[in-house]
Design an enzyme around this catalytic site. Structure first.
Site, short mmCIF file in Angstrom:
data_model
loop_
_atom_site.label_atom_id
_atom_site.label_comp_id
_atom_site.label_asym_id
_atom_site.label_seq_id
_atom_site.Cartn_x
_atom_site.Cartn_y
_atom_site.Cartn_z
N HIS A 447 -6.78 -1.37 17.87
CA HIS A 447 -5.65 -1.28 16.93
C HIS A 447 -4.63 -0.26 17.42
O HIS A 447 -3.43 -0.54 17.50
CB HIS A 447 -6.20 -0.90 15.55
N GLU A 448 -5.11 0.95 17.75
CA GLU A 448 -4.19 2.03 18.11
C GLU A 448 -3.62 1.84 19.52
O GLU A 448 -2.41 1.92 19.72
CB GLU A 448 -4.89 3.39 18.00
N HIS A 452 -0.68 -1.05 18.41
CA HIS A 452 0.59 -0.34 18.28
C HIS A 452 1.27 -0.15 19.63
O HIS A 452 2.49 0.07 19.69
CB HIS A 452 0.38 1.02 17.62
N GLU A 506 1.23 -2.51 10.62
CA GLU A 506 -0.22 -2.34 10.50
C GLU A 506 -0.91 -3.70 10.58
O GLU A 506 -1.98 -3.83 11.18
CB GLU A 506 -0.58 -1.62 9.20
#
Length: 706
Positions: A447-448, A452, A506
Site C-alpha cells: 500500500h505505502e 502511494h 487511499e
C-alpha cells in the site's frame, strides 16, 4: 436526540488502552542518538495544543481540565473521587473518557471524525470541576460542549455551511464551500500552499489567511509570495473583497517546537539530518511551506537512519476542503531485522509495478528506490497513529525526486487481550488469527511503497511545458482514444479532486496492495512460499487472510458512515467499503454476505479462496485501472462519479448492515506512549513507560507538561 441514536456517540467503556513498547529498541541507541530522539519527541508533543485547536473550540480547555483534576487530587483519583462525592462508576466513566480524549487529541474520534461524550451524568463532571478553582475555570471554558448533543450536525466534522464542526475556518459560521474553494484557487494562483493555514471570513466579508509560525510578523525577506500581506480581489465571486495574510497562528507552540528542533539539529548524526532540521526550524519560525518542502527533500535523502522522524502539518484528511494539514510528528527507532524484508520489497519494485493494469504512459518516467523501514514508535503526536506512512505528500517532489515509506511495527502488532473478530465465519477464524498480522504487514508494505508510490500525473509542469507528448497524447485504456484532460500549470492532485482526494487515493493504494498481494513473488519476500503459485500452502493462507481482512474491513467501515448527513467520516473506511463492493460485484460469486437471520445478527463474509487469483483479482484490476486513469489524467468528473457510486450507501447497507456493525463494534485502540527526560547537567537521557490504563495515560500527559 433519542437514547438509541445517542448510544453510538458514547465514549468506549472501557476503551482499549495499549502500551507502545519501545524500551529495548531505545536502549540500543547511543547517547547522541538518544538526545536526538528526545528533542524530536519534545518538538512533536509541543504541537499537541495545535491538534486540540484544530479539532474543536472545547478540546483545549477539556485537555487542561483533565490535567487540572490530576493536580487537584495530586494524582490520587480515589482521593479526588471522595472530594467530589461521586460514585465509583462515575469516576470510571470520567477516566475512560479522559483516556479516549487524550488518545484522540480531542473530543472527536481521529478515525471517524465523530464526537464522543462521557457515559456519566453531567453532574459528575460538574462535581469534579468543583474540587479546585483551576479545574472549574477550565470546565467553564468548555461552555457545556462536552455533553452537548442538541445539534446533531455538530457531532461530525465538516463544512460550516452544513452545520458541522470545524476549526480550520474559525469564527466563520457563514463561510461557504464556494468561498473556501475560491480562496484556495486564489492561493494556488499565487503559489501559496495551504497546509499550515487556517481561513477566516470576517463580518465585513473580507478574508484572513492565518499562517502557523513562531514569528507574528512577515519575515524580513518576505514570505513565500513576497512582502505584500493584503490583496484586493478584482474578479470572480470574491471581487471587491480583500485577503490578508496573518502570521503567528499557534505562535507560542511554534516557538517551542522550533527551539526543540534546533536542539535536535545539534545532535544529528549527519549533515543531511542537520540540514533537514534547520529547514524545519526555518519553516516553523517563519511560516514558509517552501522551507518545509526543503525539509522533506532532505528527509528523502536521510537514508537508513537509526532514528527516523517527520514533523509538521502533514495529512489533510480532517479539513473538509481536504487541503489544510493537521499537526503531527513522530520519532521512532528502526527495527533492523524487519527492515530487511521491506528492503527486499523495494528491490522488487521494478518487477512488481509492470504487473499493475496500466501501461508505461501512465507510470512514472523514473523508478525511484525509496527507503522503506520498519519502525518502532517512541513518539507519535497527533490525533491518531497510523500503521504505515508514505510521504512527502507533495506531488512535484514525489514525481521527480522520490519519497520514503515507513511501517510502524509496534503499532501494528499492539493487541488487546481477548480481541474479538466479528463477521468472520468460524471455519475462517483460525487462518485469520494465525496470518492477519503477516497479511497486514505485507498489505501495508504494498500500500505505502507501491500504492502511494506508483503512477504518473500527466501535467503541464510549468506554462507550456508538459511531462507527456501533448501533440500525440497517450491513449486512454478506458476509452481507446487520446486523453483530453491533464493537470494544468499550478494545479495539484489535491486541488483538482478536492475533498474526495484523500479517500480516493487511499482506495487506489489499497487496490494496488490487493492486486500485488496476488503476486507470490511478493509474498516470498516476507518469507511465505517459494514464489510459485500455491493457493493451498502457507502463502495462500496469507493471501486468503489478506482478502478476508479487507472484506471484513469493508463491513465494519459502516461505523464511520453517518446516515443523517450521508457523510463518510474516515477516508480509509470509505475506501474499504468501495473495495468490498468491488469484491461483491466480481464475477462467479466470488464474495457475498452470508446470513440466515432477518436482523443479520449471524452476518459473516463468504469469500471463495479458490477464485482470488481469477474473479477476485480481475475485479480488483478492473476497478483499479479506472481509479488510476481518472487520477492520472486529472479527470475529476469521471473519477468522483465512479468513486461516489462505489461508496454510495443504500438502505440495506445503511440501516440493516450498519445496525449490526454498531452492535458488534470494538473499541479502537488508544496508545500510552513513553516519555524521555534529559539531565541537562550530564546530557543523559532516560525513558519512562506507563501502565496501559486510563490513569497511566493521564500521567504520561501530565509528565509531558505541554
Amino acid at each position: 436526540m433519542d437514547t438509541q441514536e445517542l448510544k453510538q456517540y458514547l465514549a468506549d467503556a472501557p476503551p482499549t488502552v495499549v502500551r507502545l513498547e519501545i524500551e529495548k529498541h531505545f536502549d540500543a541507541l547511543n547517547a547522541q542518538q538518544k538526545k536526538y530522539a528526545h528533542f524530536i519527541s519534545r518538538a512533536c508533543f509541543e504541537g499537541s495544543r495545535i491538534v486540540a485547536r484544530q479539532i474543536s473550540p472545547e478540546s483545549e480547555p477539556i485537555y487542561d481540565f483533565i490535567l487540572a483534576l490530576h493536580k487537584s487530587g495530586s494524582g490520587d483519583w480515589k482521593a479526588l473521587q471522595a472530594k467530589a462525592g461521586i460514585s465509583d462508576e462515575d469516576l470510571d466513566h470520567f477516566l475512560q473518557y479522559a483516556a479516549q480524549f487524550l488518545g484522540n487529541g480531542g473530543n472527536y474520534k481521529s478515525f471517524g471524525d465523530a464526537k464522543f461524550i462521557p457515559r456519566c451524568p453531567e453532574s459528575a463532571f460538574s462535581a469534579l470541576a468543583g474540587t479546585s478553582p483551576e479545574a472549574q475555570t477550565f470546565y467553564d471554558a468548555t461552555s457545556g460542549a462536552i455533553f452537548s448533543t442538541d445539534n446533531p450536525s455538530l457531532l461530525h466534522l465538516g463544512y460550516p455551511e452544513q452545520g458541522h464542526m470545524t476549526t480550520y475556518y474559525p469564527n466563520s459560521p457563514d463561510i461557504t464551500k464556494v468561498e473556501i474553494d475560491a480562496v484556495s484557487k486564489w492561493m494556488e494562483g499565487k503559489g501559496l500552499l495551504p497546509e499550515n493555514t487556517r481561513l477566516v471570513k470576517n463580518k465585513d466579508g473580507s478574508f484572513e489567511i492565518w499562517i502557523a509560525s513562531a514569528n507574528r510578523t512577515i519575515p524580513t525577506q518576505g514570505g513565500d509570495i513576497g512582502k505584500e500581506t493584503t490583496f484586493k480581489i478584482d474578479s470572480g465571486i470574491l471581487a471587491g473583497k480583500t485577503i490578508t495574510l496573518v502570521y503567528g497562528d499557534y505562535s507560542k507552540e511554534m516557538a517551542a517546537i522550533t527551539a526543540s528542533i534546533k536542539r535536535a539539529a545539534e545532535n544529528a548524526d549527519t549533515e543531511v539530518q542537520k540540514n533537514m532540521h534547520n529547514a524545519y526550524a526555518r519553516s516553523f519560525e517563519n511560516g514558509s511551506i517552501q522551507d518545509f518542502k526543503e525539509s522533506q527533500r532532505f528527509w528523502i535523502r536521510d537514508k537508513g537512519p537509526m532514528v527516523e522522524c517527520n514533523i509538521g502539518f502533514i495529512e489533510t484528511y480532517r479539513d473538509p476542503a481536504g487541503i489544510r494539514g493537521e499537526w503531527e510528528g513522530f520519532a521512532a527507532v528502526v527495527n533492523l531485522e524487519r527492515t530487511k524484508a521491506f528492503a527486499g520489497l523495494v528491490e522488487a519494485q521494478p518487477s512488481l509495478v509492470p504487473c499493475l493494469p496500466w501501461g508505461k504512459d501512465f507510470e512514472k518516467d523514473k523508478t525511484f528506490s525509496p527507503d522503506f523501514t520498519s519502525l518502532e514508535v517512541m513518539t507519535f503526536a497527533g490525533s491518531g497513529i497510523p500503521i504505515g506512512i508514505n510521504i512527502p505528500n507533495y506531488d512535484d517532489i514525489r514525481q521527480r525526486e522520490g519519497f520514503k515509506n515507513v511501517s510502524l511495527g509496534n503499532v501494528m502488532n499492539a493487541k488487546a487481550p481477548n480481541e474479538k473478530i466479528p463477521f468472520i465465519a468460524e471455519k475462517d477464524l483460525d487462518v485469520l488469527r494465525r496470518y492477519r498480522d503477516d497479511a497486514l504487514e505485507i498489505q501495508v508494505g504494498l500500500h505505502e511503497l507501491t500504492g502511494h508510490g506508483c503512477g504518473k500525473l500527466l501535467q503541464e509542469t510549468e506554462p507550456n511545458v508538459y511531462n507527456f507528448d501533448k501533440a500525440n497524447p497517450p491513449i486512454s485504456p478506458l476509452t481507446g482514444k487520446p486523453i483530453t484532460t491533464w493537470y494544468k500549470s499550478g494545479e495539484t492532485w489535491g486541488s483538482v479532486f478536492g475533498s474526495w482526494a484523500g479517500a480516493y487515493e487511499e482506495c487506489r493504494a489499497e487496490l494496488v496492495a490487493m492486486s500485488l498481494s496476488c503476486e507470490f513473488a511478493a509474498l516470498k519476500i516476507f518469507g511465505f512460499g517459494d514464489g510459485s503459485v500455491d493457493m493451498d500452502g502457507e502463502a495462500g493462507d496469507v493471501l486468503y487472510a489478506s482478502y478476508l481482512s479487507m472484506a471484513r474491513a469493508g463491513i465494519t467501515s459502516l461505523e464511520m458512515w453517518d446516515p443523517k448527513s450521508r457523510k463518510w467520516g474516515q477516508p480509509h473506511s470509505q475506501a474499504r467499503f468501495s473495495i468490498l463492493q468491488c469484491f461483491i460485484n466480481a464475477e462467479d460469486d466470488f464474495c457475498k454476505l452470508d446470513y440466515q437471520k432477518d436482523d443479520l445478527s449471524d452476518l459473516t463474509v463468504k469469500l471463495d479462496r479458490s477464485k482470488i487469483l481469477t474473479a477476485g483479482r480481475k475485479a480488483v484490476d478492473d476497478y483499479l485501472l479506472k481509479i488510476h486513469i481518472h487520477k492520472s489524467t486529472a479527470d475529476a468528473e469521471g473519477g468522483i462519479k465512479l468513486f461516489g457510486d462505489m461508496t454510495n450507501v443504500d438502505d440495506f447497507w445503511g440501516k440493516k448492515v450498519r445496525d449490526v456493525v454498531l452492535q458488534n463494534k470494538q473499541p479502537r485502540k488508544v496508545f500510552v506512549q513513553a516519555n524521555t527526560f534529559i539531565d541537562e547537567a550530564t546530557g543523559e537521557v532516560t525513558l519512562k513507560h506507563y501502565d496501559a490504563t486510563p490513569e497511566g495515560m493521564i500521567q504520561s500527559w501530565v509528565d509531558r507538561n505541554v
